[in-house]
Design an enzyme around this catalytic site. Structure first.
Site, mmCIF file in Angstrom:
data_model
loop_
_atom_site.group_PDB
_atom_site.id
_atom_site.type_symbol
_atom_site.label_atom_id
_atom_site.label_comp_id
_atom_site.label_asym_id
_atom_site.label_seq_id
_atom_site.Cartn_x
_atom_site.Cartn_y
_atom_site.Cartn_z
ATOM 1 N N TYR A 165 81.913 -9.003 -35.352
ATOM 2 C CA TYR A 165 80.738 -9.451 -34.600
ATOM 3 C C TYR A 165 79.831 -8.273 -34.228
ATOM 4 O O TYR A 165 79.093 -8.342 -33.242
ATOM 5 C CB TYR A 165 81.169 -10.226 -33.358
ATOM 6 C CG TYR A 165 81.512 -11.685 -33.635
ATOM 7 C CD1 TYR A 165 80.556 -12.561 -34.153
ATOM 8 C CD2 TYR A 165 82.775 -12.201 -33.373
ATOM 9 C CE1 TYR A 165 80.845 -13.896 -34.404
ATOM 10 C CE2 TYR A 165 83.077 -13.542 -33.618
ATOM 11 C CZ TYR A 165 82.108 -14.373 -34.129
ATOM 12 O OH TYR A 165 82.400 -15.705 -34.365
ATOM 13 N N GLU B 133 82.049 -11.010 -45.538
ATOM 14 C CA GLU B 133 83.115 -11.480 -44.646
ATOM 15 C C GLU B 133 84.367 -11.855 -45.446
ATOM 16 O O GLU B 133 85.495 -11.566 -45.023
ATOM 17 C CB GLU B 133 82.592 -12.672 -43.821
ATOM 18 C CG GLU B 133 81.501 -12.230 -42.842
ATOM 19 C CD GLU B 133 80.774 -13.390 -42.154
ATOM 20 O OE1 GLU B 133 81.091 -14.564 -42.416
ATOM 21 O OE2 GLU B 133 79.865 -13.098 -41.347
HETATM 22 P P1 RTP Z 1 79.353 -17.819 -35.415
HETATM 23 O O1 RTP Z 1 78.686 -16.491 -35.756
HETATM 24 O O2 RTP Z 1 80.641 -17.644 -34.644
HETATM 25 O O3 RTP Z 1 79.499 -18.686 -36.622
HETATM 26 O O4 RTP Z 1 78.391 -18.641 -34.426
HETATM 27 P P2 RTP Z 1 76.809 -18.846 -34.495
HETATM 28 O O5 RTP Z 1 76.254 -18.188 -35.717
HETATM 29 O O6 RTP Z 1 76.554 -20.289 -34.285
HETATM 30 O O7 RTP Z 1 76.345 -18.071 -33.186
HETATM 31 P P3 RTP Z 1 75.996 -16.518 -32.962
HETATM 32 O O8 RTP Z 1 74.661 -16.454 -32.316
HETATM 33 O O9 RTP Z 1 76.204 -15.733 -34.230
HETATM 34 O O10 RTP Z 1 77.066 -16.093 -31.880
HETATM 35 C C1 RTP Z 1 78.379 -15.711 -32.248
HETATM 36 C C2 RTP Z 1 79.371 -16.308 -31.290
HETATM 37 O O11 RTP Z 1 79.252 -15.671 -30.024
HETATM 38 C C3 RTP Z 1 79.600 -16.602 -29.005
HETATM 39 N N1 RTP Z 1 78.447 -16.740 -28.104
HETATM 40 N N2 RTP Z 1 78.561 -16.726 -26.802
HETATM 41 N N3 RTP Z 1 78.042 -16.772 -24.016
HETATM 42 C C4 RTP Z 1 77.025 -16.903 -24.868
HETATM 43 O O12 RTP Z 1 75.877 -17.059 -24.516
HETATM 44 C C5 RTP Z 1 77.332 -16.865 -26.296
HETATM 45 N N4 RTP Z 1 76.446 -16.981 -27.296
HETATM 46 C C6 RTP Z 1 77.152 -16.880 -28.430
HETATM 47 C C7 RTP Z 1 79.943 -17.916 -29.686
HETATM 48 O O13 RTP Z 1 81.358 -17.942 -29.906
HETATM 49 C C8 RTP Z 1 79.180 -17.803 -30.978
HETATM 50 O O14 RTP Z 1 79.711 -18.660 -31.948
#
Ligand code: RTP
Ligand code: MG
Length: 140
Positions: free
Chosen positions: A51, A128
């Protein structure tokens, strides 16, 4: 659209609730084939690397701690348009905004503990997949 691969993680909140099979059922019902899969515990270093794009975000520390809080299942999914299809099946990052029938709507606990990760582009999928799997571990 040709057959494509994407990378998926079933996150610790989902493995803890024994939802691996339920998540895989959604993939398999929707034309995504699980061509590689293993369960492991991510180290802090792995989670920080994985991440890394979010390193400067306020939620980064919590995210790393969540991703290392229990086992995950890392997967390679294969199918037509697999990257976009998986993002559709996952639903919005925040389950409160996720569409009915999506994995996050059905299973996620919160914006952080949102059950699944899916690659956001074919380029990132390739990176990945290579990070977690050797070629011989992928059996289409
Ligand atoms: P992912 O990368 O896990 O597939 O999820 P995503 O693209 O939908 O979301 P992303 O913006 O890339 O964020 C990665 C992961 O970080 C956690 N998160 N927490 N507390 C918060 O505001 C927050 N925002 C994101 C989530 O586990 C998210 O999937
Ligand atoms: Mg993301």
């Amino acid at each position: 659209m040709a057959t494509e691969r994407t990378f998926s993680i079933i996150k610790p909140d989902a493995t803890r609730r024994n939802l691996t099979g339920a998540v895989n059922a959604v993939f398999e019902k929707n034309g995504l084939r699980v061509v590689a899969q293993k369960r492991l515990r991510m180290t802090q270093e792995m989670a920080e690397t994985f991440y890394g794009v979010h390193r400067e975000r306020p939620f980064f520390k919590d995210l790393v701690s969540f991703m290392t809080s229990g086992p995950v299942v890392v997967q390679v999914l294969e199918g037509e348009n697999a990257v976009a299809k998986n993002r559709d099946l996952m639903g919005a990052t925040n389950p409160a905004n996720a569409a009915e029938g999506t994995i996050r709507k059905m299973f996620a606990e919160s914006i952080e503990a949102n059950s699944v990760h899916g690659s956001d582009s074919a380029e990132n999928a390739a990176i990945e997949i290579a990070y977690f799997f050797a070629g011989y571990e992928i059996a289409p």
